[in-house]
Design an enzyme around this catalytic site. Structure first.
Site, PDB file in Angstrom:
ATOM      1  N   ASP A   1      46.349  41.297  35.047  1.00 21.55           N
ATOM      2  CA  ASP A   1      45.375  42.006  34.207  1.00 21.55           C
ATOM      3  C   ASP A   1      46.113  43.108  33.430  1.00 21.55           C
ATOM      4  O   ASP A   1      46.932  43.840  33.988  1.00 21.55           O
ATOM      5  CB  ASP A   1      44.287  42.613  35.099  1.00 21.55           C
ATOM      6  CG  ASP A   1      43.059  43.021  34.326  1.00 21.55           C
ATOM      7  OD1 ASP A   1      41.984  42.465  34.590  1.00 21.55           O
ATOM      8  OD2 ASP A   1      43.181  43.920  33.453  1.00 21.55           O
TER       9      ASP A   1
ATOM     10  N   GLN B   1      30.649  41.876  33.195  1.00 30.48           N
ATOM     11  CA  GLN B   1      31.613  40.968  32.552  1.00 30.48           C
ATOM     12  C   GLN B   1      31.927  41.470  31.142  1.00 30.48           C
ATOM     13  O   GLN B   1      31.007  41.830  30.387  1.00 30.48           O
ATOM     14  CB  GLN B   1      31.049  39.544  32.494  1.00 30.48           C
ATOM     15  CG  GLN B   1      32.065  38.516  31.998  1.00 30.48           C
ATOM     16  CD  GLN B   1      31.533  37.078  32.037  1.00 30.48           C
ATOM     17  OE1 GLN B   1      30.344  36.842  32.271  1.00 30.48           O
ATOM     18  NE2 GLN B   1      32.427  36.123  31.801  1.00 30.48           N
TER      19      GLN B   1
ATOM     20  N   HIS C   1      36.618  33.859  34.916  1.00 27.64           N
ATOM     21  CA  HIS C   1      37.829  34.316  35.615  1.00 27.64           C
ATOM     22  C   HIS C   1      37.479  34.928  36.955  1.00 27.64           C
ATOM     23  O   HIS C   1      36.414  35.508  37.124  1.00 27.64           O
ATOM     24  CB  HIS C   1      38.620  35.327  34.775  1.00 27.64           C
ATOM     25  CG  HIS C   1      37.802  36.484  34.308  1.00 27.64           C
ATOM     26  ND1 HIS C   1      36.978  36.404  33.204  1.00 27.64           N
ATOM     27  CD2 HIS C   1      37.648  37.737  34.790  1.00 27.64           C
ATOM     28  CE1 HIS C   1      36.365  37.561  33.022  1.00 27.64           C
ATOM     29  NE2 HIS C   1      36.750  38.388  33.984  1.00 27.64           N
TER      30      HIS C   1
ATOM     31  N   HIS D   1      38.904  37.743  39.609  1.00 24.91           N
ATOM     32  CA  HIS D   1      39.825  38.859  39.806  1.00 24.91           C
ATOM     33  C   HIS D   1      40.393  38.790  41.219  1.00 24.91           C
ATOM     34  O   HIS D   1      39.654  38.559  42.182  1.00 24.91           O
ATOM     35  CB  HIS D   1      39.081  40.206  39.721  1.00 24.91           C
ATOM     36  CG  HIS D   1      38.475  40.517  38.403  1.00 24.91           C
ATOM     37  ND1 HIS D   1      39.062  41.387  37.511  1.00 24.91           N
ATOM     38  CD2 HIS D   1      37.321  40.113  37.823  1.00 24.91           C
ATOM     39  CE1 HIS D   1      38.276  41.504  36.446  1.00 24.91           C
ATOM     40  NE2 HIS D   1      37.217  40.747  36.608  1.00 24.91           N
TER      41      HIS D   1
HETATM   42  P1  AMP Z   1      35.565  41.147  33.368  1.00 19.20           P
HETATM   43  O1  AMP Z   1      34.989  42.513  33.160  1.00 19.20           O
HETATM   44  O2  AMP Z   1      35.278  40.575  34.725  1.00 19.20           O
HETATM   45  O3  AMP Z   1      35.137  40.235  32.236  1.00 19.20           O
HETATM   46  O4  AMP Z   1      37.124  41.322  33.332  1.00 19.20           O
HETATM   47  C1  AMP Z   1      37.916  41.105  32.212  1.00 19.20           C
HETATM   48  C2  AMP Z   1      39.289  41.598  32.561  1.00 19.20           C
HETATM   49  O5  AMP Z   1      40.187  41.129  31.586  1.00 19.20           O
HETATM   50  C3  AMP Z   1      39.401  43.122  32.622  1.00 19.20           C
HETATM   51  O6  AMP Z   1      39.856  43.516  33.896  1.00 19.20           O
HETATM   52  C4  AMP Z   1      40.416  43.433  31.509  1.00 19.20           C
HETATM   53  O7  AMP Z   1      41.283  44.485  31.856  1.00 19.20           O
HETATM   54  C5  AMP Z   1      41.159  42.112  31.394  1.00 19.20           C
HETATM   55  N1  AMP Z   1      41.776  41.862  30.086  1.00 19.20           N
HETATM   56  C6  AMP Z   1      41.206  42.008  28.863  1.00 19.20           C
HETATM   57  N2  AMP Z   1      42.071  41.636  27.900  1.00 19.20           N
HETATM   58  C7  AMP Z   1      43.202  41.218  28.539  1.00 19.20           C
HETATM   59  C8  AMP Z   1      44.463  40.723  28.089  1.00 19.20           C
HETATM   60  N3  AMP Z   1      44.727  40.547  26.784  1.00 19.20           N
HETATM   61  N4  AMP Z   1      45.391  40.394  29.020  1.00 19.20           N
HETATM   62  C9  AMP Z   1      45.130  40.556  30.326  1.00 19.20           C
HETATM   63  N5  AMP Z   1      43.959  41.030  30.820  1.00 19.20           N
HETATM   64  C10 AMP Z   1      43.011  41.359  29.929  1.00 19.20           C
END
Ligand code: AMP
Ligand code: ZN
Length: 139
Positions: free
Chosen positions: A33, A96, A102, A104
């Site tokens: 992440d 989200q 995804h 975590h």
């Molecule tokens: P969610 O809130 O469950 O949708 O989590 C999305 C996750 O994606 C968050 O923890 C962000 O920090 C992560 N994220 C967003 N953009 C990127 C990226 N370009 N590369 C890696 N992680 C990302």
């Protein structure tokens, strides 16, 4: 614009956006992440775009979660956390923020603050080194 065209995780799958990739299989990918909640915070995704658990397909969902288990075990070897949070959010109201399914994986220390999202962007060089360390422990 189709969801896939706008989706940052689809860009990562296609290699059009950078990511600290740990491992990939035919249908799944694990990478760190970019805004980690704790050091080692990892995301495991299907390569195919679907938004959430409700839309998940039977072909890729088991593969995503078997890869999550494999990566979690490697993270445990590499980072020796006290515990590991594995969780998955569905819909903005659930927190989200990226609408490509995804899971975590968040390594945790005893007594540390319970958070899903980090606040600061990690150093890409640090993430690359961490991905290699975790990758070296994969079975
Ligand atoms: P969610 O809130 O469950 O949708 O989590 C999305 C996750 O994606 C968050 O923890 C962000 O920090 C992560 N994220 C967003 N953009 C990127 C990226 N370009 N590369 C890696 N992680 C990302
Ligand atoms: Zn996508």
């Amino acid at each position: 614009m189709s969801p896939e065209t706008a989706c940052i995780f689809c860009h990562i799958v296609a290699g059009r956006a950078p990511a600290a990739k740990i491992v990939e299989t035919e249908h799944a990918l694990a990478f760190l992440d970019l805004f980690p909640s704790t050091d080692g915070h990892t995301l495991v995704i299907p390569k195919r775009h679907y938004e959430n658990l409700f839309e998940a397909d039977e072909e890729t969902l088991p593969e995503v979660h078997l890869l999550a288990r494999r990566v979690a075990r490697a993270m445990r070897q590499a980072l020796a956390p006290d515990g590991m949070m594995a969780l998955q959010l569905n819909g903005a109201a659930a927190g989200q923020t990226v609408f490509h399914y995804h899971t975590h994986l968040i390594p945790r220390r005893a007594g540390s603050e319970l958070r899903i999202h980090g606040r600061e962007q990690a150093d890409p060089a640090h993430l690359a080194a961490l991905a290699a360390r975790i990758g070296a422990e994969l079975e």
